[in-house]
Structures are given as C-alpha cells and as structure tokens.
Scaffold this motif. Structure first.
Motif, mmCIF file in Angstrom:
data_model
loop_
_atom_site.group_PDB
_atom_site.id
_atom_site.type_symbol
_atom_site.label_atom_id
_atom_site.label_comp_id
_atom_site.label_asym_id
_atom_site.label_seq_id
_atom_site.Cartn_x
_atom_site.Cartn_y
_atom_site.Cartn_z
ATOM 1 N N GLU A 286 0.660 -1.041 0.013
ATOM 2 C CA GLU A 286 0.152 0.000 -0.045
ATOM 3 C C GLU A 286 0.846 1.207 -0.183
ATOM 4 O OE1 GLU A 286 -2.782 -0.376 3.368
ATOM 5 O OE2 GLU A 286 -3.680 -2.092 2.572
ATOM 6 N N ILE A 287 1.968 1.212 0.913
ATOM 7 C CA ILE A 287 2.813 2.265 0.981
ATOM 8 C C ILE A 287 3.400 2.601 -0.565
ATOM 9 C CG2 ILE A 287 4.914 3.300 1.852
ATOM 10 C CD1 ILE A 287 3.998 1.733 4.391
ATOM 11 N N GLN B 12 2.303 1.723 -3.127
ATOM 12 C CA GLN B 12 1.321 2.224 -4.133
ATOM 13 C C GLN B 12 1.137 3.523 -4.218
ATOM 14 O OE1 GLN B 12 -0.681 0.239 -6.611
ATOM 15 N NE2 GLN B 12 -1.739 2.244 -7.021
ATOM 16 N N ASP B 13 1.226 4.030 -2.955
ATOM 17 C CA ASP B 13 1.155 5.634 -3.021
ATOM 18 C C ASP B 13 2.386 6.275 -3.633
ATOM 19 O OD1 ASP B 13 -1.225 5.477 -1.206
ATOM 20 O OD2 ASP B 13 -0.028 5.706 0.524
ATOM 21 N N GLU C 18 1.688 6.040 -7.393
ATOM 22 C CA GLU C 18 0.827 6.848 -7.792
ATOM 23 C C GLU C 18 1.566 8.325 -7.741
ATOM 24 O OE1 GLU C 18 -2.511 6.353 -5.299
ATOM 25 O OE2 GLU C 18 -3.122 4.417 -6.107
#
Length: 175
Positions: free
Chosen positions: A80-81, A83-84, A87
């Motif tokens: 998730e980190i 993914q940030d 993005e």
C-alpha cells in the motif's frame, strides 16, 4: 541460488542465531494468503533463522511459525505504501505487489531503504532483488535474496544510495 551456508560464510556472526532443529513455517498457509510461492533460498533462510538485524542497520524479515499471516499482512501494508509512491510517480515504473511483476518487500533498513523481489516470473527462484534507497535511488540485481545479502557483505555487490560505511568491516548480527 546460493545456499544459506554461503551467506553464513559472508556473515559468520549470524550463525549464533541458527535454530538447530529448524523452524516450522507453514508455507502452505502463508503462500495461500499471499497468493504466491516465495523463493526457495528465502524459505531456507526462514527455516534456519528468525528475523535478523545486521549491523544495527538492515532488518531481514522472515515469517514466524504460528503467525505466518502477520508476515503476509505486513507485505500487503508495504504494498500500500509502494502504491502511494507509484501514484506519485516515484517508483521508476516499478509496481507494487500483487500486480503482475509487482514488488514484494522482504527487508528494510533503519534509514528507510527497502529491499524487494520483483515478481517478474511465475518461478519465484528467478525473481531479482530491487532496492529503493532512502534517497529515492532504485537498483535491480539479478540474484536472489541470499545471494544478494552474501554479495553485499562480501562487498561483491555495491548498492548505490546506501550509507557510506555500509557494510561495516565486521558486521554484527542480532535476532
């Protein structure tokens, strides 16, 4: 793939932490939770050793028997980190797990450097190691986790962006 014994030769201080009878990681449960198998060299390392801290700098994460799903949960959180960062355009087009070819974290430093596998093949034993330095440098190495660590500590693999003085001349290992 290098064997754990070759890493022990490069990091002799780690041998005091070897579990003589081995550790019984439930790979079936862990890999079902992750949705992928893991590299055999890493599995051998995790069967022989608990999580290790090398030179008070590098933390090598391994699943703990009985709570393997917590390792998988940590892998998802790190994805998730990543993914940030993806993005924000800060991954040089590397993508996070579980995307095809995604990065799955297996180690990190106390300064914000991350070590991943790039899940580039259905065969986990062919996954290269990718390092994201705390300064944002990305490097890829066509070796497995154990060979990567042995190379770093033998000083045959140089990782751009890691701190000066790493590794030390006499790296200590704690569990």
């Amino acid at each position: 793939m290098l064997r754990v014994e070759e890493l022990e030769a490069a990091l002799p201080s780690m041998t005091q932490w070897r579990v003589p009878a081995g550790r019984s990681v439930d790979w079936t449960a862990l890999e079902a939770d992750l949705g992928t198998a893991l590299p055999s060299d890493y599995r051998s390392l995790a069967e022989a050793y608990p999580a290790l801290v090398v030179d008070d700098f590098l933390f090598v994460s391994v699943p703990r028997p009985g709570v393997e799903t917590s390792w998988a949960s940590g892998a998802r959180e790190s994805a998730e980190i990543l993914q940030d960062l993806y993005e924000m355009g800060d991954t040089e087009d590397y993508v996070p797990y579980p995307r095809p070819g995604g990065l799955l974290r297996w180690a990190e430093s106390n300064e914000g450097d991350y070590l991943y596998w790039r899940m580039s093949s259905p065969d986990p034993d062919s996954w290269p190691v990718v390092v994201r330095g705390a300064n944002g440098d990305w490097s890829e190495f066509p070796v497995g986790a154990v060979e990567f660590l042995a190379g770093v500590y033998r000083r045959t693999i140089d990782v751009p962006g890691l701190p000066e003085g790493f590794p030390s001349d006499d790296p200590k290992v704690v569990a």
